[in-house]
Scaffold this motif. Structure first.
Motif, PDB file in Angstrom:
ATOM      1  N   GLU A   1      83.978  26.846  16.021  1.00 41.80           N
ATOM      2  CA  GLU A   1      85.309  26.348  15.680  1.00 41.80           C
ATOM      3  C   GLU A   1      86.019  27.386  14.813  1.00 41.80           C
ATOM      4  N   PRO A   2      87.341  27.359  14.755  1.00 42.37           N
ATOM      5  CA  PRO A   2      88.060  28.339  13.938  1.00 42.37           C
ATOM      6  C   PRO A   2      87.671  28.231  12.462  1.00 42.37           C
ATOM      7  N   LEU A   3      87.636  29.386  11.817  1.00 39.63           N
ATOM      8  CA  LEU A   3      87.439  29.422  10.371  1.00 39.63           C
ATOM      9  C   LEU A   3      88.757  29.024   9.708  1.00 39.63           C
ATOM     10  N   PRO A   4      88.724  28.111   8.738  1.00 36.99           N
ATOM     11  CA  PRO A   4      89.976  27.764   8.046  1.00 36.99           C
ATOM     12  C   PRO A   4      90.669  29.018   7.516  1.00 36.99           C
ATOM     13  N   ASN A   5      91.976  29.104   7.689  1.00 27.12           N
ATOM     14  CA  ASN A   5      92.720  30.308   7.313  1.00 27.12           C
ATOM     15  C   ASN A   5      92.557  30.673   5.850  1.00 27.12           C
ATOM     16  N   ASP A   6      92.389  29.665   4.992  1.00 24.83           N
ATOM     17  CA  ASP A   6      92.269  29.967   3.570  1.00 24.83           C
ATOM     18  C   ASP A   6      90.921  30.590   3.205  1.00 24.83           C
TER      19      ASP A   6
ATOM     20  N   ASP B   1      90.302  35.454   3.500  1.00 24.36           N
ATOM     21  CA  ASP B   1      90.252  36.403   2.387  1.00 24.36           C
ATOM     22  C   ASP B   1      88.937  36.321   1.629  1.00 24.36           C
ATOM     23  N   LEU B   2      88.322  35.164   1.617  1.00 28.56           N
ATOM     24  CA  LEU B   2      87.031  34.991   0.946  1.00 28.56           C
ATOM     25  C   LEU B   2      85.920  35.684   1.729  1.00 28.56           C
ATOM     26  N   VAL B   3      85.949  35.539   3.052  1.00 29.22           N
ATOM     27  CA  VAL B   3      84.857  36.028   3.896  1.00 29.22           C
ATOM     28  C   VAL B   3      85.009  37.504   4.232  1.00 29.22           C
ATOM     29  N   ALA B   4      86.187  37.926   4.652  1.00 26.75           N
ATOM     30  CA  ALA B   4      86.396  39.284   5.157  1.00 26.75           C
ATOM     31  C   ALA B   4      86.815  40.235   4.035  1.00 26.75           C
ATOM     32  N   THR B   5      86.192  41.410   4.005  1.00 24.50           N
ATOM     33  CA  THR B   5      86.587  42.434   3.043  1.00 24.50           C
ATOM     34  C   THR B   5      87.929  43.033   3.461  1.00 24.50           C
ATOM     35  N   SER B   6      88.527  43.789   2.572  1.00 25.79           N
ATOM     36  CA  SER B   6      89.809  44.428   2.897  1.00 25.79           C
ATOM     37  C   SER B   6      89.650  45.377   4.083  1.00 25.79           C
ATOM     38  N   ARG B   7      88.505  46.073   4.159  1.00 24.67           N
ATOM     39  CA  ARG B   7      88.263  46.956   5.292  1.00 24.67           C
ATOM     40  C   ARG B   7      88.172  46.161   6.581  1.00 24.67           C
ATOM     41  N   GLU B   8      87.434  45.054   6.567  1.00 23.20           N
ATOM     42  CA  GLU B   8      87.275  44.237   7.763  1.00 23.20           C
ATOM     43  C   GLU B   8      88.613  43.666   8.216  1.00 23.20           C
ATOM     44  N   GLN B   9      89.467  43.336   7.277  1.00 20.38           N
ATOM     45  CA  GLN B   9      90.772  42.799   7.638  1.00 20.38           C
ATOM     46  C   GLN B   9      91.669  43.870   8.246  1.00 20.38           C
TER      47      GLN B   9
ATOM     48  N   ASP C   1      82.567  34.387  13.320  1.00 18.21           N
ATOM     49  CA  ASP C   1      81.600  35.456  13.558  1.00 18.21           C
ATOM     50  C   ASP C   1      81.167  36.129  12.258  1.00 18.21           C
ATOM     51  N   LEU C   2      82.117  36.609  11.473  1.00 21.27           N
ATOM     52  CA  LEU C   2      81.773  37.304  10.231  1.00 21.27           C
ATOM     53  C   LEU C   2      81.086  36.367   9.255  1.00 21.27           C
ATOM     54  N   PHE C   3      81.553  35.136   9.194  1.00 23.01           N
ATOM     55  CA  PHE C   3      80.971  34.153   8.285  1.00 23.01           C
ATOM     56  C   PHE C   3      79.486  33.960   8.576  1.00 23.01           C
TER      57      PHE C   3
ATOM     58  N   GLU D   1      79.480  44.439   4.423  1.00 27.34           N
ATOM     59  CA  GLU D   1      80.433  45.016   5.380  1.00 27.34           C
ATOM     60  C   GLU D   1      79.828  44.931   6.778  1.00 27.34           C
ATOM     61  N   ILE D   2      80.519  44.251   7.675  1.00 29.19           N
ATOM     62  CA  ILE D   2      80.036  44.067   9.040  1.00 29.19           C
ATOM     63  C   ILE D   2      80.676  45.096   9.968  1.00 29.19           C
ATOM     64  N   ASP D   3      79.829  45.848  10.678  1.00 26.92           N
ATOM     65  CA  ASP D   3      80.307  46.788  11.688  1.00 26.92           C
ATOM     66  C   ASP D   3      79.859  46.265  13.050  1.00 26.92           C
ATOM     67  N   LEU D   4      80.768  45.613  13.750  1.00 23.47           N
ATOM     68  CA  LEU D   4      80.431  44.993  15.026  1.00 23.47           C
ATOM     69  C   LEU D   4      80.234  46.023  16.140  1.00 23.47           C
ATOM     70  N   ARG D   5      80.751  47.232  15.961  1.00 19.63           N
ATOM     71  CA  ARG D   5      80.565  48.262  16.987  1.00 19.63           C
ATOM     72  C   ARG D   5      79.134  48.767  16.989  1.00 19.63           C
ATOM     73  N   SER D   6      78.563  48.933  15.813  1.00 19.11           N
ATOM     74  CA  SER D   6      77.189  49.446  15.719  1.00 19.11           C
ATOM     75  C   SER D   6      76.170  48.341  15.500  1.00 19.11           C
ATOM     76  N   ASN D   7      76.646  47.094  15.340  1.00 16.02           N
ATOM     77  CA  ASN D   7      75.771  45.954  15.070  1.00 16.02           C
ATOM     78  C   ASN D   7      74.925  46.177  13.812  1.00 16.02           C
ATOM     79  N   ILE D   8      75.602  46.649  12.772  1.00 12.26           N
ATOM     80  CA  ILE D   8      74.955  46.892  11.491  1.00 12.26           C
ATOM     81  C   ILE D   8      75.751  46.189  10.392  1.00 12.26           C
ATOM     82  N   ALA D   9      75.024  45.593   9.446  1.00 15.74           N
ATOM     83  CA  ALA D   9      75.640  45.034   8.244  1.00 15.74           C
ATOM     84  C   ALA D   9      75.182  45.863   7.053  1.00 15.74           C
ATOM     85  N   TYR D  10      76.137  46.379   6.307  1.00 16.58           N
ATOM     86  CA  TYR D  10      75.834  47.216   5.146  1.00 16.58           C
ATOM     87  C   TYR D  10      75.970  46.401   3.864  1.00 16.58           C
TER      88      TYR D  10
END
Length: 205
Positions: free
Chosen positions: A112-117, A120-128, A140-142, A166-175
């Motif tokens: 289901e969709p992540l609540p919009n509010d 900002d809590l879940v995604a870093t500025s880079r991910e956004q 997905d990120l959550f 930090e989630i990198d979905l291209r390389s399937n790595i979480a830093y």
């Protein structure tokens, strides 16, 4: 119970719909550890442990209690790593031999969709910056970051939050710079979103 197939085949993952009778699957010691948990929580806990015990049986282990450490992480037989998860209607568990997988975390959320509010809590500025809004609005990120937390804490003994990963979905790595480690990640979608995070063991490197 359904077995979920991930690319990393040394990890066994199963899911099960939570049923009203599932709290009856709890061992007395597990019930005692839950304290005053309400019936809903006992059912969720019982369902996750049914999955875990079924997976452990595939590796030759007899039925046994799966208790918790002081930190809340589940305990596993010697030589095994594992993780439990659930949402309101489905429970999941993942296990592996420690010689093959050094750290392991799983999480499950409804698709289901992540609540919009919460974006900002879940995604870093880079991910956004990297990911488009439709992806950020998914869970997905959550779910991946929750899985990373479960894999990271027993290994590094550090508390981390969403912004520490930090989630990198291209390389399937979480830093996780704070803990100076990185995890392989995988995502599976059906009616639920399942996130997996792990580090290979010495037998796989």
């Amino acid at each position: 119970m359904d077995i979920i197939r991930f690319d990393q085949q040394n990890i066994l993952v199963g899911i099960r719909s939570i049923e009203r009778v599932d709290e009856a699957a709890l061992f007395a010691s597990e019930i005692a550890a839950l304290g005053r948990a309400v019936a809903k929580n006992r059912r969720q806990s019982g369902a996750a442990r049914i999955v875990a015990r079924t997976l452990l049986a595939k590796l030759g282990f007899p039925p046994m209690p799966i208790l918790k450490t002081q930190s809340g992480a589940p305990t596993w037989p010697v030589g095994i790593v594992g993780s439990l998860a659930h949402h309101n209607t489905v429970a999941a568990a993942a296990i592996a031999e420690k010689k093959l997988i050094a750290a392991l975390g799983v999480d499950i959320e409804p698709d289901e969709p992540l609540p919009n509010d919460l974006i900002d809590l879940v995604a870093t500025s880079r991910e956004q910056t990297v990911y488009d809004l439709p992806l950020l609005q998914r869970r997905d990120l959550f779910v991946l970051k929750e899985a990373v937390y479960k894999a990271c804490f027993p290994l590094c003994n550090q508390t981390i939050d969403f912004q520490d990963v930090e989630i990198d979905l291209r390389s399937n790595i979480a830093y996780v710079p704070k803990a100076k480690c990185a995890f392989s990640i995988e995502l599976y979608k059906s009616k639920s979103v399942i996130g997996l995070a792990y580090i290979l063991g010495a037998g796989q490197e």
